[in-house]
Design a protein around this motif. Sequence first.
Motif, PDB file in Angstrom:
ATOM      1  N   HIS A 156      45.065  25.289  36.075  1.00 46.40           N
ATOM      2  CA  HIS A 156      45.287  25.333  37.531  1.00 46.40           C
ATOM      3  C   HIS A 156      46.753  25.061  37.878  1.00 46.40           C
ATOM      4  CE1 HIS A 156      41.178  25.896  38.801  1.00 46.40           C
ATOM      5  NE2 HIS A 156      40.760  24.759  38.256  1.00 46.40           N
ATOM      6  N   ASP A 157      47.374  24.107  37.211  1.00 45.47           N
ATOM      7  CA  ASP A 157      48.779  23.774  37.475  1.00 45.47           C
ATOM      8  C   ASP A 157      49.709  24.948  37.151  1.00 45.47           C
ATOM      9  OD1 ASP A 157      47.997  21.263  38.323  1.00 45.47           O
ATOM     10  OD2 ASP A 157      48.684  20.224  36.519  1.00 45.47           O
ATOM     11  N   VAL A 158      49.471  25.618  36.025  1.00 41.82           N
ATOM     12  CA  VAL A 158      50.309  26.762  35.628  1.00 41.82           C
ATOM     13  C   VAL A 158      50.110  27.916  36.606  1.00 41.82           C
ATOM     14  CG1 VAL A 158      50.751  28.472  33.812  1.00 41.82           C
ATOM     15  CG2 VAL A 158      50.326  26.082  33.200  1.00 41.82           C
ATOM     16  N   VAL A 159      48.873  28.164  37.007  1.00 42.78           N
ATOM     17  CA  VAL A 159      48.582  29.243  37.957  1.00 42.78           C
ATOM     18  C   VAL A 159      49.276  28.969  39.294  1.00 42.78           C
ATOM     19  CG1 VAL A 159      46.734  30.362  39.284  1.00 42.78           C
ATOM     20  CG2 VAL A 159      46.419  29.918  36.840  1.00 42.78           C
ATOM     21  N   ALA A 160      49.176  27.744  39.777  1.00 45.11           N
ATOM     22  CA  ALA A 160      49.811  27.390  41.052  1.00 45.11           C
ATOM     23  C   ALA A 160      51.326  27.551  40.965  1.00 45.11           C
ATOM     24  CB  ALA A 160      49.445  25.964  41.447  1.00 45.11           C
ATOM     25  N   ALA A 161      51.917  27.149  39.851  1.00 48.13           N
ATOM     26  CA  ALA A 161      53.364  27.274  39.666  1.00 48.13           C
ATOM     27  C   ALA A 161      53.796  28.740  39.660  1.00 48.13           C
ATOM     28  CB  ALA A 161      53.795  26.589  38.371  1.00 48.13           C
ATOM     29  N   ALA A 162      52.888  29.642  39.272  1.00 51.06           N
ATOM     30  CA  ALA A 162      53.189  31.071  39.241  1.00 51.06           C
ATOM     31  C   ALA A 162      52.934  31.739  40.596  1.00 51.06           C
ATOM     32  CB  ALA A 162      52.357  31.759  38.155  1.00 51.06           C
ATOM     33  N   GLY A 163      52.479  30.961  41.572  1.00 53.48           N
ATOM     34  CA  GLY A 163      52.262  31.505  42.908  1.00 53.48           C
ATOM     35  C   GLY A 163      50.915  32.155  43.125  1.00 53.48           C
ATOM     36  N   LEU A 164      49.988  31.981  42.203  1.00 49.74           N
ATOM     37  CA  LEU A 164      48.640  32.516  42.370  1.00 49.74           C
ATOM     38  C   LEU A 164      47.668  31.378  42.667  1.00 49.74           C
ATOM     39  CD1 LEU A 164      48.368  35.165  39.488  1.00 49.74           C
ATOM     40  CD2 LEU A 164      48.924  35.540  41.887  1.00 49.74           C
ATOM     41  N   SER A 165      46.431  31.744  42.925  1.00 55.50           N
ATOM     42  CA  SER A 165      45.382  30.760  43.178  1.00 55.50           C
ATOM     43  C   SER A 165      44.349  30.817  42.062  1.00 55.50           C
ATOM     44  CB  SER A 165      44.675  31.047  44.506  1.00 55.50           C
ATOM     45  OG  SER A 165      45.575  30.962  45.566  1.00 55.50           O
ATOM     46  N   SER A 166      43.669  29.701  41.884  1.00 50.66           N
ATOM     47  CA  SER A 166      42.584  29.652  40.904  1.00 50.66           C
ATOM     48  C   SER A 166      41.530  28.690  41.415  1.00 50.66           C
ATOM     49  CB  SER A 166      43.107  29.195  39.540  1.00 50.66           C
ATOM     50  OG  SER A 166      43.692  27.912  39.630  1.00 50.66           O
ATOM     51  N   GLU A 167      40.342  28.815  40.865  1.00 50.30           N
ATOM     52  CA  GLU A 167      39.263  27.908  41.224  1.00 50.30           C
ATOM     53  C   GLU A 167      38.381  27.686  40.013  1.00 50.30           C
ATOM     54  OE1 GLU A 167      37.797  30.142  44.564  1.00 50.30           O
ATOM     55  OE2 GLU A 167      36.434  31.327  43.313  1.00 50.30           O
ATOM     56  N   SER A 168      37.691  26.562  40.029  1.00 47.39           N
ATOM     57  CA  SER A 168      36.734  26.264  38.968  1.00 47.39           C
ATOM     58  C   SER A 168      35.352  26.661  39.445  1.00 47.39           C
ATOM     59  CB  SER A 168      36.749  24.776  38.618  1.00 47.39           C
ATOM     60  OG  SER A 168      37.957  24.436  37.980  1.00 47.39           O
ATOM     61  N   GLU A 169      34.606  27.300  38.569  1.00 48.14           N
ATOM     62  CA  GLU A 169      33.248  27.728  38.906  1.00 48.14           C
ATOM     63  C   GLU A 169      32.293  27.302  37.805  1.00 48.14           C
ATOM     64  OE1 GLU A 169      34.286  31.790  41.446  1.00 48.14           O
ATOM     65  OE2 GLU A 169      33.177  31.956  39.572  1.00 48.14           O
ATOM     66  N   GLY A 170      31.023  27.203  38.155  1.00 44.59           N
ATOM     67  CA  GLY A 170      29.995  26.857  37.188  1.00 44.59           C
ATOM     68  C   GLY A 170      29.782  25.363  37.091  1.00 44.59           C
ATOM     69  N   ALA A 171      28.835  24.999  36.258  1.00 37.19           N
ATOM     70  CA  ALA A 171      28.485  23.593  36.041  1.00 37.19           C
ATOM     71  C   ALA A 171      28.793  23.231  34.596  1.00 37.19           C
ATOM     72  CB  ALA A 171      27.003  23.372  36.342  1.00 37.19           C
ATOM     73  N   GLU A 172      29.097  21.958  34.373  1.00 40.69           N
ATOM     74  CA  GLU A 172      29.358  21.491  33.013  1.00 40.69           C
ATOM     75  C   GLU A 172      28.131  21.781  32.155  1.00 40.69           C
ATOM     76  OE1 GLU A 172      32.200  20.644  32.021  1.00 40.69           O
ATOM     77  OE2 GLU A 172      33.232  19.963  33.785  1.00 40.69           O
ATOM     78  N   PRO A 173      28.252  22.171  30.942  1.00 36.46           N
ATOM     79  CA  PRO A 173      29.460  22.310  30.145  1.00 36.46           C
ATOM     80  C   PRO A 173      30.064  23.715  30.206  1.00 36.46           C
ATOM     81  CG  PRO A 173      27.585  22.548  28.712  1.00 36.46           C
ATOM     82  CD  PRO A 173      27.047  22.299  30.118  1.00 36.46           C
ATOM     83  N   LYS A 174      29.596  24.540  31.136  1.00 35.85           N
ATOM     84  CA  LYS A 174      30.096  25.916  31.219  1.00 35.85           C
ATOM     85  C   LYS A 174      31.044  26.122  32.394  1.00 35.85           C
ATOM     86  CE  LYS A 174      26.225  27.793  28.755  1.00 35.85           C
ATOM     87  NZ  LYS A 174      25.571  28.996  28.384  1.00 35.85           N
ATOM     88  N   ARG A 175      31.613  25.037  32.911  1.00 40.66           N
ATOM     89  CA  ARG A 175      32.557  25.147  34.027  1.00 40.66           C
ATOM     90  C   ARG A 175      33.833  25.824  33.523  1.00 40.66           C
ATOM     91  NH1 ARG A 175      32.468  23.658  39.137  1.00 40.66           N
ATOM     92  NH2 ARG A 175      34.324  22.827  40.153  1.00 40.66           N
ATOM     93  N   HIS A 176      34.329  26.779  34.306  1.00 43.04           N
ATOM     94  CA  HIS A 176      35.471  27.578  33.863  1.00 43.04           C
ATOM     95  C   HIS A 176      36.411  27.873  35.032  1.00 43.04           C
ATOM     96  CE1 HIS A 176      32.464  30.441  35.336  1.00 43.04           C
ATOM     97  NE2 HIS A 176      33.493  31.216  35.648  1.00 43.04           N
ATOM     98  N   VAL A 177      37.601  28.355  34.696  1.00 40.94           N
ATOM     99  CA  VAL A 177      38.619  28.712  35.683  1.00 40.94           C
ATOM    100  C   VAL A 177      38.548  30.201  35.953  1.00 40.94           C
ATOM    101  CG1 VAL A 177      41.109  28.842  36.137  1.00 40.94           C
ATOM    102  CG2 VAL A 177      40.162  26.832  34.975  1.00 40.94           C
ATOM    103  N   VAL A 178      38.673  30.539  37.241  1.00 40.38           N
ATOM    104  CA  VAL A 178      38.814  31.927  37.655  1.00 40.38           C
ATOM    105  C   VAL A 178      40.191  32.040  38.303  1.00 40.38           C
ATOM    106  CG1 VAL A 178      37.924  33.792  39.096  1.00 40.38           C
ATOM    107  CG2 VAL A 178      36.334  32.167  38.029  1.00 40.38           C
ATOM    108  N   ILE A 179      41.015  32.941  37.769  1.00 42.39           N
ATOM    109  CA  ILE A 179      42.357  33.166  38.325  1.00 42.39           C
ATOM    110  C   ILE A 179      42.238  34.336  39.305  1.00 42.39           C
ATOM    111  CG2 ILE A 179      44.754  33.758  37.830  1.00 42.39           C
ATOM    112  CD1 ILE A 179      44.311  32.583  35.007  1.00 42.39           C
ATOM    113  N   LEU A 180      42.710  34.111  40.536  1.00 42.68           N
ATOM    114  CA  LEU A 180      42.567  35.096  41.600  1.00 42.68           C
ATOM    115  C   LEU A 180      43.877  35.854  41.802  1.00 42.68           C
ATOM    116  CD1 LEU A 180      40.761  32.683  44.064  1.00 42.68           C
ATOM    117  CD2 LEU A 180      39.702  34.345  42.539  1.00 42.68           C
ATOM    118  N   PRO A 181      43.783  37.144  42.142  1.00 41.86           N
ATOM    119  CA  PRO A 181      45.012  37.915  42.401  1.00 41.86           C
ATOM    120  C   PRO A 181      45.656  37.454  43.700  1.00 41.86           C
ATOM    121  CG  PRO A 181      43.073  39.251  42.830  1.00 41.86           C
ATOM    122  CD  PRO A 181      42.576  37.948  42.266  1.00 41.86           C
ATOM    123  N   ALA A 182      46.926  37.790  43.867  1.00 49.74           N
ATOM    124  CA  ALA A 182      47.668  37.386  45.080  1.00 49.74           C
ATOM    125  C   ALA A 182      47.131  38.102  46.311  1.00 49.74           C
ATOM    126  CB  ALA A 182      49.145  37.682  44.898  1.00 49.74           C
TER     127      ALA A 182
END
Length: 182
Positions: A156-182
Amino acid sequence: MNEQTTHPAADETHPDDVADNQGAGGARLSKLERLEREGDIAADYLEELLDIADLDGDLDMDVEGDRASVQIGGADLSQLVGRNGEVLEALQELTRLAVYRETGERSRLMLDVSGHRAQQRTRLVALAEKSIAEVKATGESLSLEPMSAFERKVVHDVVAAAGLSSESEGAEPKRHVVILPA
């Protein structure tokens, strides 16, 4: 499923909490002093644990941003990391509980053993940068593999630094990051 964290109200102060956050003469500790104290408590706990397990390790304490950080280095400490860092995650939570027991405050302490998290961070930054390039090229969102909370935070930190958005989806232990286009 969203993660929820409850925090006590700001005006709910237990007398023991005030005492724990005061230095000599009753003066309140600064944020840096509180974080250094967290590191000291964590190091004491971990030293005892290493003694019990009959393991040799050198402890290094630091404050990184708004977190206390403790690194354990030494000979073969792979059993403290475990498969995919699972033992390290558990040990970090136990150490945070030890700090909480002493201070009455929730800790965000980070623990690293033999540079495992540092290596993980390097690998995750590379993965995030490659994934960001793909999202920018295709204009489509990209779901990554399931990750621990630490791993998701790095991405999430790297994505934000690149100017994009991301979110976490799912429930543990399958929680994952989705990187969204600008």
